[in-house]
Design an enzyme around this catalytic site. Structure first.
Site, PDB file in Angstrom:
ATOM      1  N   GLU A  26       0.842  -1.207   0.000  1.00  0.00           N
ATOM      2  CA  GLU A  26       0.000   0.000   0.000  1.00  0.00           C
ATOM      3  C   GLU A  26       0.871   1.248   0.000  1.00  0.00           C
ATOM      4  OE1 GLU A  26      -3.087   0.466  -1.188  1.00  0.00           O
ATOM      5  OE2 GLU A  26      -3.726  -1.021   0.286  1.00  0.00           O
ATOM      6  N   THR A  28       2.856   2.021  -2.230  1.00  0.00           N
ATOM      7  CA  THR A  28       4.159   1.712  -2.829  1.00  0.00           C
ATOM      8  C   THR A  28       4.183   2.009  -4.325  1.00  0.00           C
ATOM      9  OG1 THR A  28       3.432  -0.567  -3.069  1.00  0.00           O
ATOM     10  CG2 THR A  28       4.834  -0.073  -1.172  1.00  0.00           C
ATOM     11  N   GLY A 111     -16.273   4.609  -4.804  1.00  0.00           N
ATOM     12  CA  GLY A 111     -15.641   5.456  -3.791  1.00  0.00           C
ATOM     13  C   GLY A 111     -15.290   4.747  -2.495  1.00  0.00           C
ATOM     14  N   LEU A 114     -12.160   0.306  -3.873  1.00  0.00           N
ATOM     15  CA  LEU A 114     -12.066  -0.933  -4.648  1.00  0.00           C
ATOM     16  C   LEU A 114     -11.922  -0.640  -6.135  1.00  0.00           C
ATOM     17  CD1 LEU A 114     -14.529  -3.235  -2.683  1.00  0.00           C
ATOM     18  CD2 LEU A 114     -12.079  -2.933  -2.425  1.00  0.00           C
ATOM     19  N   SER A 115     -11.614   0.621  -6.423  1.00  0.00           N
ATOM     20  CA  SER A 115     -11.227   1.014  -7.766  1.00  0.00           C
ATOM     21  C   SER A 115     -12.335   0.962  -8.807  1.00  0.00           C
ATOM     22  CB  SER A 115     -10.064   0.134  -8.223  1.00  0.00           C
ATOM     23  OG  SER A 115      -9.061   0.966  -8.656  1.00  0.00           O
ATOM     24  N   SER A 117     -13.181   3.501 -10.278  1.00  0.00           N
ATOM     25  CA  SER A 117     -12.732   4.419 -11.334  1.00  0.00           C
ATOM     26  C   SER A 117     -11.892   3.682 -12.371  1.00  0.00           C
ATOM     27  CB  SER A 117     -11.960   5.601 -10.747  1.00  0.00           C
ATOM     28  OG  SER A 117     -10.820   5.177 -10.034  1.00  0.00           O
ATOM     29  N   ASP A 161      -4.026   0.485  -9.758  1.00  0.00           N
ATOM     30  CA  ASP A 161      -5.449   0.216  -9.963  1.00  0.00           C
ATOM     31  C   ASP A 161      -5.731  -0.282 -11.369  1.00  0.00           C
ATOM     32  OD1 ASP A 161      -5.619   1.244  -7.466  1.00  0.00           O
ATOM     33  OD2 ASP A 161      -6.789   3.016  -8.000  1.00  0.00           O
TER      34      ASP A 161
HETATM   35  P1  ADP Z   1     -12.814   4.288  -6.218  1.00  0.00           P
HETATM   36  O1  ADP Z   1     -12.049   4.148  -7.477  1.00  0.00           O
HETATM   37  O2  ADP Z   1     -12.046   3.870  -5.016  1.00  0.00           O
HETATM   38  O3  ADP Z   1     -14.153   3.625  -6.254  1.00  0.00           O
HETATM   39  P2  ADP Z   1     -12.639   7.059  -6.932  1.00  0.00           P
HETATM   40  O4  ADP Z   1     -12.946   8.295  -6.192  1.00  0.00           O
HETATM   41  O5  ADP Z   1     -11.274   6.859  -7.456  1.00  0.00           O
HETATM   42  O6  ADP Z   1     -13.079   5.833  -5.997  1.00  0.00           O
HETATM   43  O7  ADP Z   1     -13.600   6.926  -8.193  1.00  0.00           O
HETATM   44  C1  ADP Z   1     -14.993   7.076  -8.040  1.00  0.00           C
HETATM   45  C2  ADP Z   1     -15.544   7.863  -9.220  1.00  0.00           C
HETATM   46  O8  ADP Z   1     -15.499   7.059 -10.419  1.00  0.00           O
HETATM   47  C3  ADP Z   1     -17.001   8.216  -9.059  1.00  0.00           C
HETATM   48  O9  ADP Z   1     -17.151   9.423  -8.324  1.00  0.00           O
HETATM   49  C4  ADP Z   1     -17.448   8.371 -10.507  1.00  0.00           C
HETATM   50  O10 ADP Z   1     -17.095   9.632 -11.023  1.00  0.00           O
HETATM   51  C5  ADP Z   1     -16.621   7.320 -11.229  1.00  0.00           C
HETATM   52  N1  ADP Z   1     -17.385   6.060 -11.354  1.00  0.00           N
HETATM   53  C6  ADP Z   1     -17.014   4.842 -10.964  1.00  0.00           C
HETATM   54  N2  ADP Z   1     -17.974   3.928 -11.238  1.00  0.00           N
HETATM   55  C7  ADP Z   1     -18.974   4.582 -11.844  1.00  0.00           C
HETATM   56  C8  ADP Z   1     -20.259   4.208 -12.369  1.00  0.00           C
HETATM   57  N3  ADP Z   1     -20.698   2.945 -12.326  1.00  0.00           N
HETATM   58  N4  ADP Z   1     -21.025   5.188 -12.895  1.00  0.00           N
HETATM   59  C9  ADP Z   1     -20.581   6.452 -12.942  1.00  0.00           C
HETATM   60  N5  ADP Z   1     -19.415   6.851 -12.461  1.00  0.00           N
HETATM   61  C10 ADP Z   1     -18.603   5.947 -11.914  1.00  0.00           C
HETATM   62 MG    MG Z   2     -10.244   5.136  -7.950  1.00  0.00          MG
END
Ligand code: ADP
Ligand code: MG
Length: 352
Positions: A26, A28, A111, A114-115, A117, A161
Site C-alpha cells: 500500500e 508503494t 468510492g 475498490l477502484s 474508477s 489500480d
Molecule cells: P474508487 O475508485 O475507489 O471507487 P474514486 O474516487 O477513485 O473511488 O472513483 C470514483 C468515481 O469514479 C465516481 O465518483 C465516478 O465519477 C466514477 N465512477 C465509478 N464507477 C462509476 C459508475 N458505475 N457510474 C458512474 N461513475 C462511476
Molecule cells: Mg479510484
C-alpha cells in the site's frame, strides 16, 4: 434502465472489468515499488454504440446521470471525465474515435477504495477496442486508463489500480513491479480467501493526504539520493532523515519488503502476519488510518479463522481487507460486521 431504453437503439459492443483489492503493497506504487492485488467478483460493464449525431452521450445506471459532450468541448466535471478521458487519451495516441453512446452499470462499490474508477476506465477502453478493432494489449489499456485518470479526472494516481483491473482475476494474486511492469500471476496462500468490509467512513481527507504523502516520499528519495524509495531495501537507511519523512520512507521500504516476502510462497498464517504488520506501519509510520479503520481491523484480527487484516486503499476511511480460512469468509464477515456496527458504525460487507 438499459442501453435500448436510454438511447433508443441497440448497442454494438459490451465490455467489462472488475474492481480490485490490494492485499499488500500500500502506497508503494507511486514509489516505483511492489504491489499484490487481486480482482474482486464485482464488475463494471459498459455497452457502446455509435452516436447518431455529432455528440458523445454517456449514461450511468448507478448515478442515474446523463451527460452529453461535443468532442470539441472541454471535459465536463463528474463521472464523464473518466470516460471522456479515455476517449481523449486514445485520440492523443493517434486513434480517431467517432461520437459514441455509452451506458455504464456496475456492481463495484463507488468510492470505497475498490477502484470503481479504474474498472470504469478499463471497461471503457476494452469496449472501444472491440468497437473500433484497436490494436491495444492489456498493459497498454492500463497505461491509457491511468493517463485518463491523471489528465482528465485530476487524480495523480499510480499504475496499481489500472493494472489490477486490466490484468488480475479473482482466483489469483497479481504480483506487480510498478517500475518495470514485470508481473507474475500467483496462487492465493493455501486454504485462504478474502473478506472486504467497508468502514462506512468516507475518505474525506484522502486526496489531500495522498498528495502530501507522495510529496513526502519524493522528498525522502531526494534526500537519500535515489530515484525512488523502491531503490532502498534496508530500513536502517531512513535514520538520517528528519521526521515526518523518516517514518514515511520507513513504511514504503518495509512495505516493499513485506510484498517480496509474501510472494516467496508463504503460508496463510505468515501472509496474514505480513498484513497485520502492514496495517501497523500504515497506522504508525504512514499515518493514513483513522480510529474506525483501526477498530475494524482490530475486530478482524481478533476473530478466529482470520489470518490477518489491514486497511486497504489510500486510507483516511474506506475499506479493510482480511485473509481468512477458506469457506469461512461469509460467517466471519457477518460476525465482525455485527460487532463493528454495534459499536456505532455503519459498515457493510463488500466481498465475502
Ligand atoms: P474508487 O475508485 O475507489 O471507487 P474514486 O474516487 O477513485 O473511488 O472513483 C470514483 C468515481 O469514479 C465516481 O465518483 C465516478 O465519477 C466514477 N465512477 C465509478 N464507477 C462509476 C459508475 N458505475 N457510474 C458512474 N461513475 C462511476
Ligand atoms: Mg479510484
Amino acid at each position: 434502465m438499459d442501453f435500448k431504453q436510454i438511447f433508443n437503439a441497440a448497442f454494438e459492443v459490451e465490455a467489462s472489468a472488475p474492481g480490485r483489492v490490494n492485499l499488500l503493497g500500500e502506497h508503494t506504487d507511486y514509489n516505483d515499488g511492489f504491489v499484490l492485488p487481486t480482482a474482486i467478483p464485482q464488475q463494471t460493464t459498459v455497452y457502446i454504440g455509435q452516436s447518431l449525431n455529432d455528440r458523445h452521450h454517456f449514461y450511468s445506471a448507478e448515478l442515474e446521470e446523463w451527460i452529453d459532450i461535443h468532442p470539441a468541448e472541454s471535459t465536463p466535471p463528474g463521472f464523464a471525465r473518466y470516460i471522456d478521458g479515455c476517449i481523449r487519451v486514445l485520440e492523443e495516441t493517434g486513434y480517431s474515435i467517432p461520437p459514441i453512446n455509452l451506458f455504464v452499470t456496475s456492481a463495484v462499490p463507488i468510492g470505497s477504495g475498490l477502484s470503481s474508477s479504474a474498472a470504469l476506465e478499463v471497461a471503457t477502453l476494452r469496449g472501444l477496442r472491440s468497437l473500433l478493432n484497436l490494436d491495444l494489449d492489456d498493459v497498454t489499456i492500463a497505461q491509457l486508463g491511468q493517463q485518463a485518470e491523471i489528465q482528465y479526472a485530476g487524480v495523480n494516481c499510480g499504475i496499481l489500480d489500472q493494472m489490477a483491473c486490466s490484468l488480475a482475476d479473482t482466483e489469483h494474486l497479481l504480483f506487480l513491479d510498478t517500475r518495470t511492469l514485470d508481473r507474475q500471476i500467483l496462487p492465493f496462500p493455501t486454504e485462504a480467501e478474502i473478506v472486504v468490509i467497508d468502514s462506512g467512513v468516507a475518505r474525506s481527507l484522502a486526496s489531500s493526504g495522498y498528495n502530501q504523502r507522495r510529496a513526502e516520499c519524493e522528498a525522502a528519495a531526494r534526500q537519500l539520493g535515489v530515484k525512488a524509495l523502491r531503490d532502498i531495501s534496508d530500513p536502517q537507511r531512513v535514520e538520517s532523515l528528519p521526521e515526518p519523512i523518516r517514518q514515511r520512507a520507513r513504511h514504503v521500504i518495509t512495505e516493499n519488503n513485506r510484498v517480496l516476502k509474501a510472494v516467496e510462497g508463504v503460508s496463510a498464517k505468515t501472509f496474514g502476519e505480513l498484513m497485520n504488520a502492514s496495517h501497523r506501519s500504515l497506522r504508525e509510520d504512514y499515518e493514513v488510518s483513522v480510529p474506525a479503520l483501526d477498530q475494524l481491523v482490530d475486530l478482524l484480527q481478533n476473530t478466529s479463522g482470520v489470518y490477518g487484516a489491514r486497511l486497504t486503499g489510500a486510507g483516511f476511511g474506506g475499506a479493510c481487507v482480511a485473509l481468512v480460512a477458506v469457506g469461512e469468509g461469509k460467517a466471519i464477515a457477518e460476525t465482525v460486521l455485527k460487532q463493528y456496527n454495534n459499536a456505532g458504525h455503519q459498515g457493510n460487507i463488500l466481498v465475502d
